[in-house]
Scaffold this motif. Structure first.
Motif, PDB file in Angstrom:
ATOM      1  N   ALA A 154       0.804  -1.400  -0.153  1.00 27.02           N
ATOM      2  CA  ALA A 154       0.185   0.191   0.193  1.00 27.02           C
ATOM      3  C   ALA A 154       0.982   1.461   0.137  1.00 27.02           C
ATOM      4  O   ALA A 154       0.837   1.947  -0.576  1.00 27.02           O
ATOM      5  N   SER A 155       1.692   1.297   1.355  1.00 30.72           N
ATOM      6  CA  SER A 155       2.918   2.563   0.837  1.00 30.72           C
ATOM      7  C   SER A 155       3.427   2.757  -0.497  1.00 30.72           C
ATOM      8  O   SER A 155       3.286   3.550  -1.025  1.00 30.72           O
ATOM      9  N   ALA A 156       3.820   1.196  -1.026  1.00 31.32           N
ATOM     10  CA  ALA A 156       5.159   1.577  -2.040  1.00 31.32           C
ATOM     11  C   ALA A 156       3.986   2.156  -3.461  1.00 31.32           C
ATOM     12  O   ALA A 156       4.538   2.714  -4.194  1.00 31.32           O
ATOM     13  N   SER A 157       2.609   1.604  -3.784  1.00 28.21           N
ATOM     14  CA  SER A 157       1.965   1.948  -4.693  1.00 28.21           C
ATOM     15  C   SER A 157       1.365   3.367  -4.358  1.00 28.21           C
ATOM     16  O   SER A 157       1.079   4.147  -5.932  1.00 28.21           O
ATOM     17  N   VAL A 179      17.406   3.559  -1.524  1.00 29.08           N
ATOM     18  CA  VAL A 179      17.813   3.253  -0.521  1.00 29.08           C
ATOM     19  C   VAL A 179      17.551   4.524   0.540  1.00 29.08           C
ATOM     20  O   VAL A 179      17.536   5.172   1.174  1.00 29.08           O
ATOM     21  N   HIS A 180      17.350   5.914  -0.237  1.00 27.90           N
ATOM     22  CA  HIS A 180      17.074   7.126   0.106  1.00 27.90           C
ATOM     23  C   HIS A 180      15.759   7.553  -1.189  1.00 27.90           C
ATOM     24  O   HIS A 180      15.525   8.709  -0.226  1.00 27.90           O
ATOM     25  N   VAL A 181      15.115   7.337  -1.382  1.00 31.38           N
ATOM     26  CA  VAL A 181      14.189   7.355  -2.087  1.00 31.38           C
ATOM     27  C   VAL A 181      13.132   6.084  -2.275  1.00 31.38           C
ATOM     28  O   VAL A 181      11.990   6.739  -1.505  1.00 31.38           O
ATOM     29  N   THR A 182      13.325   5.318  -2.406  1.00 36.19           N
ATOM     30  CA  THR A 182      11.950   4.133  -2.749  1.00 36.19           C
ATOM     31  C   THR A 182      11.532   3.711  -1.285  1.00 36.19           C
ATOM     32  O   THR A 182      10.815   3.479  -0.185  1.00 36.19           O
ATOM     33  N   LEU A 183      12.787   3.211  -0.221  1.00 30.82           N
ATOM     34  CA  LEU A 183      12.788   2.738   1.398  1.00 30.82           C
ATOM     35  C   LEU A 183      12.233   4.113   1.863  1.00 30.82           C
ATOM     36  O   LEU A 183      11.356   4.148   3.115  1.00 30.82           O
ATOM     37  N   VAL A 187       8.594   3.622   4.708  1.00 30.56           N
ATOM     38  CA  VAL A 187       8.222   3.122   6.207  1.00 30.56           C
ATOM     39  C   VAL A 187       7.660   3.301   7.140  1.00 30.56           C
ATOM     40  O   VAL A 187       7.451   2.720   7.367  1.00 30.56           O
ATOM     41  N   PRO A 188       6.102   3.852   6.188  1.00 30.73           N
ATOM     42  CA  PRO A 188       4.955   2.984   6.911  1.00 30.73           C
ATOM     43  C   PRO A 188       4.250   2.078   6.808  1.00 30.73           C
ATOM     44  O   PRO A 188       3.704   1.996   7.983  1.00 30.73           O
ATOM     45  N   SER A 194       5.127  -3.991  10.534  1.00 29.45           N
ATOM     46  CA  SER A 194       6.030  -4.903  12.127  1.00 29.45           C
ATOM     47  C   SER A 194       5.339  -4.328  13.237  1.00 29.45           C
ATOM     48  O   SER A 194       5.399  -6.065  14.066  1.00 29.45           O
ATOM     49  N   LEU A 195       5.130  -3.806  13.680  1.00 31.75           N
ATOM     50  CA  LEU A 195       3.959  -3.849  14.709  1.00 31.75           C
ATOM     51  C   LEU A 195       2.767  -4.814  14.879  1.00 31.75           C
ATOM     52  O   LEU A 195       2.595  -5.584  15.894  1.00 31.75           O
TER      53      LEU A 195
END
Length: 266
Positions: A154-157, A179-183, A187-188, A194-195
């Motif tokens: 959902a975040s990547a889309s 590392v600097h744009v996609t990741l 993160v959300p 993860s939680l």
């Protein structure tokens, strides 16, 4: 006007009824955990914190709780890289066997948990890994990984592909772009997934029951073993602790990524 008013009354009646049915078990357990009596009753017989003091002083419960934390940590540590890469791949690339992967994402809702648990028990038994804790974390990850993948997908889309193209046009190599744009953009989803994986593994009962022995039981299995003998208010107190843990996770989600973003990932 009258028809609209009647529709609203019916709607709110159903909403209130659903809220009462959903919250009633929690209210009963919460009240029973503070009873001063020796059996679970509602309304409680007086007010006392002795059952919370009892579980705080129980070394068996603390040991089982620490084992559950270990299982949850293993599950989350494995789920973060696997779920993140899988979620990004499904959202951004044409993946082979994508339909098979989509079917896998529906497994938590289509395959009975007892079937998955028995299958994992047979696999780990063949590998002579039964009776250890870390395979329980791996098993919880395998079963619940679709939730992590959904959150990251959902975040990547929602990531604007022009940002990655801009980074590439400025000379950034693919790894640096990732590392600097996609990741950072996903993160959300990583945090919310993860939680969710952590709390699902913490509460996992059936898989833990099938994969551990009496020496290293997790907290849900320890509670089950206690229920088989006698149901006392200290079990209600433990249930309240689990409820408080879930509330803490929801609060943390809201503070870190916002519940609206988390709900969009479902």
């Amino acid at each position: 006007m009258t028809a609209s008013l009647g529709k609203n009354i019916v709607l709110w009646t159903f909403v209130i009824a659903v809220l009462v049915m959903l919250s009633a078990p929690t209210v009963v357990v919460l009240g029973a955990s503070f009873t001063s009596g020796n059996i679970i009753t509602f309304p409680p017989e007086g007010f006392s914190l002795k059952w919370y003091a009892k579980i705080a002083a129980s070394s068996d419960l603390w040991d089982a709780f620490l084992r559950s934390l270990y299982v949850s940590a293993v599950c989350t540590i494995v789920a973060i890289p696997v779920g993140t890469l899988a979620g990004i791949a499904l959202a951004k690339y044409a993946v082979r066997f994508e339909k098979s992967l989509q079917i896998y994402l529906l497994l938590p809702f289509t395959i009975p948990l007892i079937g998955s648990g028995i299958g994992l028990m047979l696999v780990f038994g063949e590998w002579r890994l039964l009776g250890q804790l870390w395979p329980v974390g791996i098993a919880c990850c395998v079963i619940n990984l679709p939730f992590m993948i959904w959150a990251v997908t959902a975040s990547a889309s929602s990531l604007d592909p022009d940002l990655e193209l801009a980074a590439a046009s400025c000379g950034a190599p693919p790894l640096s772009t990732f590392v600097h744009v996609t990741l950072p953009a996903v993160v959300p989803g990583i945090i919310s997934g993860s939680l969710l994986m952590f709390i699902l593994a913490l509460n996992e009962f059936l898989v833990s029951l099938l994969l551990v022995d009496a020496r290293i039981v997790t907290l849900p299995v320890q509670i089950y073993n206690s229920i088989r003998s006698i149901i006392t208010p200290d079990l209600a107190a433990i249930s309240v602790v689990f409820i408080a843990s879930a509330v803490a996770v929801i609060f943390l989600l809201d503070r870190l990524v916002g519940l609206d973003i988390f709900l969009k990932s479902k």
